[in-house]
Design an enzyme around this catalytic site. Structure first.
Site, mmCIF file in Angstrom:
data_model
loop_
_atom_site.group_PDB
_atom_site.id
_atom_site.type_symbol
_atom_site.label_atom_id
_atom_site.label_comp_id
_atom_site.label_asym_id
_atom_site.label_seq_id
_atom_site.Cartn_x
_atom_site.Cartn_y
_atom_site.Cartn_z
ATOM 1 N N ASN A 49 -16.587 -19.041 14.859
ATOM 2 C CA ASN A 49 -17.807 -18.328 14.253
ATOM 3 C C ASN A 49 -17.263 -18.869 12.433
ATOM 4 O O ASN A 49 -16.226 -18.378 12.406
ATOM 5 C CB ASN A 49 -18.244 -17.607 14.661
ATOM 6 C CG ASN A 49 -17.795 -16.347 14.997
ATOM 7 O OD1 ASN A 49 -16.377 -16.685 14.865
ATOM 8 N ND2 ASN A 49 -17.944 -14.732 14.291
ATOM 9 N N GLU A 99 -18.917 -17.629 9.111
ATOM 10 C CA GLU A 99 -19.832 -16.272 8.514
ATOM 11 C C GLU A 99 -19.801 -17.085 6.645
ATOM 12 O O GLU A 99 -19.233 -17.764 6.312
ATOM 13 C CB GLU A 99 -19.239 -14.912 8.348
ATOM 14 C CG GLU A 99 -19.044 -14.477 9.709
ATOM 15 C CD GLU A 99 -19.278 -13.573 9.649
ATOM 16 O OE1 GLU A 99 -18.441 -12.577 9.367
ATOM 17 O OE2 GLU A 99 -19.196 -12.273 11.494
ATOM 18 N N CYS A 153 -22.633 -19.786 14.368
ATOM 19 C CA CYS A 153 -21.630 -19.118 15.968
ATOM 20 C C CYS A 153 -20.936 -20.166 16.191
ATOM 21 O O CYS A 153 -21.647 -21.222 15.882
ATOM 22 C CB CYS A 153 -22.832 -18.248 17.097
ATOM 23 S SG CYS A 153 -24.022 -16.884 16.184
ATOM 24 N N GLU A 204 -20.655 -20.217 18.957
ATOM 25 C CA GLU A 204 -21.386 -21.689 19.633
ATOM 26 C C GLU A 204 -21.826 -23.351 19.317
ATOM 27 O O GLU A 204 -21.862 -24.080 19.387
ATOM 28 C CB GLU A 204 -22.052 -21.228 21.085
ATOM 29 C CG GLU A 204 -21.655 -19.961 22.166
ATOM 30 C CD GLU A 204 -22.323 -18.873 21.258
ATOM 31 O OE1 GLU A 204 -21.346 -18.532 19.887
ATOM 32 O OE2 GLU A 204 -21.841 -17.853 21.809
ATOM 33 N N CYS A 219 -25.799 -15.204 22.085
ATOM 34 C CA CYS A 219 -26.905 -14.994 21.412
ATOM 35 C C CYS A 219 -28.228 -15.443 21.709
ATOM 36 O O CYS A 219 -28.074 -16.305 22.605
ATOM 37 C CB CYS A 219 -26.258 -14.548 19.646
ATOM 38 S SG CYS A 219 -26.671 -16.093 18.765
ATOM 39 N N CYS A 229 -28.188 -18.557 20.129
ATOM 40 C CA CYS A 229 -26.716 -19.554 20.617
ATOM 41 C C CYS A 229 -27.552 -20.112 22.416
ATOM 42 O O CYS A 229 -27.302 -21.247 22.836
ATOM 43 C CB CYS A 229 -25.737 -18.895 20.958
ATOM 44 S SG CYS A 229 -25.010 -19.498 19.321
HETATM 45 N N1 THU Z 1 -21.360 -14.546 17.366
HETATM 46 C C1 THU Z 1 -20.470 -15.835 17.793
HETATM 47 O O1 THU Z 1 -19.686 -16.258 17.408
HETATM 48 N N2 THU Z 1 -21.198 -15.924 18.914
HETATM 49 C C2 THU Z 1 -22.122 -15.131 19.865
HETATM 50 O O2 THU Z 1 -22.041 -15.595 20.492
HETATM 51 C C3 THU Z 1 -22.598 -13.815 19.469
HETATM 52 C C4 THU Z 1 -21.992 -13.698 17.913
HETATM 53 C C5 THU Z 1 -20.530 -14.171 16.273
HETATM 54 C C6 THU Z 1 -21.213 -13.980 15.152
HETATM 55 C C7 THU Z 1 -20.727 -13.815 13.548
HETATM 56 O O3 THU Z 1 -20.485 -14.156 12.720
HETATM 57 C C8 THU Z 1 -19.908 -12.610 14.905
HETATM 58 O O4 THU Z 1 -20.401 -13.207 15.946
HETATM 59 C C9 THU Z 1 -20.831 -10.784 15.136
HETATM 60 O O5 THU Z 1 -21.569 -11.060 14.891
#
Ligand code: THU
Length: 133
Positions: free
Chosen positions: A43, A45, A54, A56, A87, A90
């Protein structure tokens, strides 16, 4: 090393590169492509929160950039006692390149905690046939 072990190792490695200054929640994802190669992502940000991506999404971008368009298996790892599941956005990203029977491995740092078929996670995925009237 089995496919699953390689996926776990690749996802853990990618997770270490996660850019997560805001949530502090690092996630790694690894895809086994139909070409038998492994593609990984983390991920990333952004201070403008919705711009973050994310793990994925990163792994799928690597898959497609690598010339492959089929997910054979995918593994997601985070440091969590609870299972981390992809999520909703994703799940839709995975749907584009997976089949209902594609295996989705949900892992924490101790290893894979659950394996589900994609259709269990998103049974009624919106797909290409839904575009046709
Ligand atoms: N996140 C992912 O990378 N994948 C997921 O399936 C769920 C959430 C990340 C997004 C964000 O950077 C952090 O987790 C908190 O939500």
């Amino acid at each position: 090393m089995s496919d699953l072990e390689q996926l776990f190792k690749a996802a853990l490695k990618a997770r270490l590169q996660a850019y997560v200054p805001y949530s502090k929640f690092a996630v790694g994802a690894a895809v086994l492509g139909a070409d038998a190669k492994i593609y990984a992502g983390c991920n990333v940000e952004n201070v403008s929160f919705p711009c973050g991506t994310c793990a994925e999404a990163g792994a799928i971008a690597a898959l497609v950039s690598g010339g492959c368009r089929k997910i054979s298996q995918i593994l997601i790892v985070a440091d969590s006692k609870n299972l981390i599941t992809p999520c909703g956005a994703c799940l839709q990203r995975i749907a584009e390149f997976a089949e209902p029977d594609t295996l989705v491995h949900l892992a924490n740092l101790a290893g894979v905690q659950k394996t589900a078929r994609f259709s269990e996670l998103l049974p009624l995925a919106f797909d290409e046939k839904d575009l046709r009237k």
